[in-house]
Design an enzyme around this catalytic site. Structure first.
Site, PDB file in Angstrom:
ATOM      1  N   SER A 287      -7.247  -5.558   4.976  1.00  0.00           N
ATOM      2  CA  SER A 287      -6.567  -4.469   4.290  1.00  0.00           C
ATOM      3  C   SER A 287      -5.879  -3.540   5.296  1.00  0.00           C
ATOM      4  O   SER A 287      -5.003  -3.962   6.038  1.00  0.00           O
ATOM      5  CB  SER A 287      -7.571  -3.728   3.407  1.00  0.00           C
TER       6      SER A 287
ATOM      7  N   PHE B 209      -9.750   0.462   4.263  1.00  0.00           N
ATOM      8  CA  PHE B 209      -9.918   1.785   3.647  1.00  0.00           C
ATOM      9  C   PHE B 209     -10.744   1.618   2.380  1.00  0.00           C
ATOM     10  O   PHE B 209     -10.522   0.670   1.614  1.00  0.00           O
ATOM     11  CB  PHE B 209      -8.533   2.344   3.302  1.00  0.00           C
TER      12      PHE B 209
ATOM     13  N   ASP C  33      -6.072  -9.523  -6.617  1.00  0.00           N
ATOM     14  CA  ASP C  33      -6.109  -8.305  -5.803  1.00  0.00           C
ATOM     15  C   ASP C  33      -5.287  -7.214  -6.484  1.00  0.00           C
ATOM     16  O   ASP C  33      -4.077  -7.329  -6.639  1.00  0.00           O
ATOM     17  CB  ASP C  33      -5.541  -8.623  -4.417  1.00  0.00           C
TER      18      ASP C  33
ATOM     19  N   HIS D 184      -9.629  -7.482  -4.247  1.00  0.00           N
ATOM     20  CA  HIS D 184      -9.303  -7.063  -2.882  1.00  0.00           C
ATOM     21  C   HIS D 184     -10.489  -7.308  -1.953  1.00  0.00           C
ATOM     22  O   HIS D 184     -10.324  -7.771  -0.825  1.00  0.00           O
ATOM     23  CB  HIS D 184      -8.915  -5.588  -2.881  1.00  0.00           C
TER      24      HIS D 184
END
Length: 276
Positions: free
Chosen positions: A99, A33, A228, A257
């Site tokens: 993710s 995302f 992250d 991330h």
């Protein structure tokens, strides 16, 4: 452009945009995302150079896939993945999720088994369970996620900008490991996410993946940046080795991330070593 039909909504087909390149053992890449299959460009190049067949697709609601009014839950996402694998007749597959895409991987393996799957890689993982509950005190309070949804509803572009700033750790890595142009490209792709998908994806993140993860019977690679900010390791990746039977856990020093972009060389080497 190539599409796979995964269902219908009223008068229209629900279709996933996909790309299928190369030859050899197949690797399916599932994006995070709020991006699309395009976000795998550095991994796709390395995998193709190493002789793998690489399949990417845009999740429903994202990229060039159908913008549906519903189906933004992991049972549906896993069913979509199953349709992709069956339609393309893929076997001996390595599933690589990043993710949000790690949720598809683990839910698929629990729901459909590992008959078609050789290995699985979880980069910047979502699981095992984000939401704080009585039996998951290490999770994040529900109110935090309600705030994310409220911000998206109020001003989706601004919420996405804030998300991407932390996705790349721009205050630390901007101008070095992330150019302004790369950030702008990600922002442009992210703006294509369906407003409905953007909000409902947040609810999907809160699904409990503990049983899914514990059921996995193939080797698993977990890779995550120790900086992250989106899915902090103590809540996510650091908890996975205790739930998996056969796992290699890699922590990337200083990694945000978006390790697939900022630390692509290290991520790609770990992935290629894992693929064998």
């Amino acid at each position: 452009m190539a599409y796979i039909k995964v269902g219908e909504e009223n008068s229209t087909d629900v279709e996933l945009y996909y790309e299928d390149h190369g030859t050899g053992r197949p690797v399916v890449l599932l994006h995070g995302f709020p991006l699309s299959g395009r976000s795998w460009e550095k991994q796709e190049a390395a995998l193709l150079d190493a002789g793998y067949r690489v399949i990417t697709y845009d999740r429903r609601g994202f990229g060039r896939s159908s913008k549906t009014g519903g189906g933004y839950d992991y049972d549906t996402f896993a069913a979509d993945l199953n349709t992709v694998l069956e339609t393309l007749r893929l076997d001996d597959v390595t599933l690589v999720g990043f993710s949000m895409g790690t949720g598809e991987v683990v839910r698929y393996l629990n729901a459909y088994g590992s008959t078609r799957v050789r290995r699985a890689a979880l980069l910047g993982p979502l699981g095992p369970f984000l939401r704080k509950t009585e039996d998951n005190p290490a999770g994040v309070p529900q109110e935090f996620f309600e705030g994310i949804k409220s911000a998206i509803r109020a001003d989706r572009p601004a919420a996405i900008k804030s998300f991407l700033d932390n996705f790349f750790n721009m205050d630390v890595l901007g101008g070095t490991l992330v150019s302004d142009s790369a950030w702008q490209d990600a922002f442009k792709v992210a703006l294509d996410v369906s407003p409905i998908a953007a909000v409902r994806s947040v609810d999907a993140w809160l699904e409990d993946f503990r049983a899914d993860i514990a059921s996995i019977d193939v080797p698993v690679l977990v890779v995550q940046g120790d900086a992250d900010r989106i899915l902090p390791p103590p809540v996510t990746g650091d908890r996975l080795p205790a739930l998996l039977r056969d796992v290699k856990h890699v922590s990337i020093a200083g990694g945000p991330h978006a390790i697939g972009w900022t630390h692509a060389e290290q991520v790609n080497q770990e992935l290629l070593n894992f693929l064998g």
